[in-house]
Design an enzyme around this catalytic site. Structure first.
Site, short mmCIF file in Angstrom:
data_model
loop_
_atom_site.label_atom_id
_atom_site.label_comp_id
_atom_site.label_asym_id
_atom_site.label_seq_id
_atom_site.Cartn_x
_atom_site.Cartn_y
_atom_site.Cartn_z
N HIS A 34 -13.17 -4.26 -6.20
CA HIS A 34 -14.17 -3.46 -5.66
C HIS A 34 -15.44 -3.04 -6.49
CE1 HIS A 34 -11.05 -3.34 -2.36
NE2 HIS A 34 -11.73 -2.67 -1.86
N LYS A 75 1.00 -1.20 0.11
CA LYS A 75 0.11 -0.18 0.09
C LYS A 75 0.91 1.16 0.21
CE LYS A 75 -3.94 2.27 0.88
NZ LYS A 75 -5.04 2.43 1.76
N1 GLY Z 1 -8.21 1.41 0.15
C1 GLY Z 1 -8.03 1.87 -1.03
C2 GLY Z 1 -6.97 3.06 -1.16
O1 GLY Z 1 -6.65 3.63 -0.01
O2 GLY Z 1 -6.99 3.78 -2.25
#
Ligand code: GLY
Length: 373
Positions: A254, A233
């Site tokens: 999603h 992330k």
């Molecule tokens: N949960 C997806 C983002 O933070 O972009």
């Protein structure tokens, strides 16, 4: 073992500390990044009595005068009214611009508390203390904050109002997962699988080999898995803080998931809907020859190995699902954008997936009628 991941974005640079027992370091950490006399703790009512109290004790021992705001952290209450209630608490406690807001809870708490932090007095320091696996690996990282809002035609639209507001730090204590039901742990694993599929093939193997230890409560394994997932992330957010490009890959599964998540009969949690959505996206990728059948099967196998659903719990017609995913509107001008895996560890955004392929993908996860019928 402690893992530290540094995040650097245009909106701010901050560390993520991942450490069993790390909640006790919250006060000292907060003092180092947001020194002030007072602090607001926004806490999910489900963890207020345990993790909330521990967070407050750590902050008090670091010299803060603590004000508590308890949140009902549900999708229905993820609204501007809940944010207003936080402003009222901040004003009543005479909290000024230096006073940090510490959000203790899952993704909804981080989003609602984070939006209050982004907007109260035009922005106050935010510390994220995620207590769900999903928030630890995904939601608490990257600065997305916000609330749901009703659309003109009625139903709540997810995250329609919000702001990018990077925290000053993220404190992840895997021991807080001891109180999290197994079903919620599995939902966090769904987001980890997502990270593996889009960017880190080795992570998929790590998830499959560590799922039992994660569910059994092994702190060290949990910390390692969280760190590896969070790193994916972070790498993406550092490249694209505002989702102008590569951050969209985090939406794998999603578009399908958002269609099934609100269907009451399915009774799906977000991570479960994402798991089914990833299976549908994988099916689209295989059908359009972007992904091999074997790789597609490996993705679905990892999902089921984590005890996540690969198909809808209850068969249902696909027409409302196609409508909900914006299919009819967006395909008309060629803009239905789907994230598709092209290998384990690599994904692309595709806007050319034919309608019959999308219908077949819905059928493959248990929907029951042909597109257009
Ligand atoms: N949960 C997806 C983002 O933070 O972009």
């Amino acid at each position: 073992m402690k893992h530290v991941i540094d995040v650097t974005t245009p909106g701010g640079a901050y560390p993520i500390h991942i450490e069993p027992g790390g909640l006790t370091t919250l006060g000292g950490f907060t003092r180092s990044v947001a020194p002030a006399g007072r602090v607001l703790v926004v806490v999910d009512e489900r963890v207020a009595a345990d993790h909330g109290v521990a967070a407050e004790a750590s902050l008090a021992s670091a010299g803060y005068e603590v004000t508590r705001h308890v949140l009902t952290a549900t999708e229905e209450k993820k609204t501007l009214d809940s944010v207003r209630a936080i402003y009222d608490t901040q004003l009543a406690a005479r909290l000024d611009r230096r006073c940090p807001l510490v959000a203790v809870g899952g993704g909804i708490t981080g989003d609602v508390g984070g939006f209050a932090a982004a907007t109260y007095l035009r922005g106050v320091p935010l510390i994220q203390v995620p207590t769900t696996l999903l928030a630890m690996v995904d939601a608490a990282i990257g600065g997305k904050t916000g609330v749901n809002h009703p659309r003109p035609e009625g139903p709540l639209g997810k995250n329609l109002v919000g702001a990018f507001w990077q925290p000053r730090g993220v404190i992840v204590d895997p021991r807080t997962l001891d109180t999290l039901p197994a079903r919620h742990l599995r939902c966090g694993l769904a987001e980890s699988i997502k990270h593996a599929v889009i960017a880190d093939a080795g992570l998929l193997e790590l998830i499959e080999s560590s799922v039992d230890a994660v569910l059994a409560g092994d702190d060290g394994v949990r910390a390692s898995l969280i760190a590896r997932s969070a790193q994916v992330k972070v790498d993406i957010v550092e490249q694209d803080e505002r989702e102008a490009g590569v951050r969209a890959l985090l939406n794998l599964g999603h578009t399908f998931a958002h269609a099934i998540e609100p269907v009451p009969e399915q009774k799906l949690h977000h991570g479960e809907a994402v798991a089914i959505g990833m299976c549908a996206a994988t099916q689209c990728a295989v059908a359009t020859k972007r992904l091999t059948t074997d790789e597609g099967a490996a993705i679905v196998a990892a999902i089921t190995a984590c005890g996540l659903p690969a198909t809808l719990p209850h068969a249902m017609p696909m027409t409302p699902l196609l409508t909900a995913m914006g299919y009819d509107k967006k395909v008309a001008d060629g803009r239905l954008r789907l994230v598709l895996p092209v290998a384990i560890g690599r994904a692309v955004v595709a806007d050319d997936v034919p309608s019959d392929v999308i219908a077949a993908a819905w059928r493959s996860v248990g929907a029951t009628e042909a597109a257009g019928s």
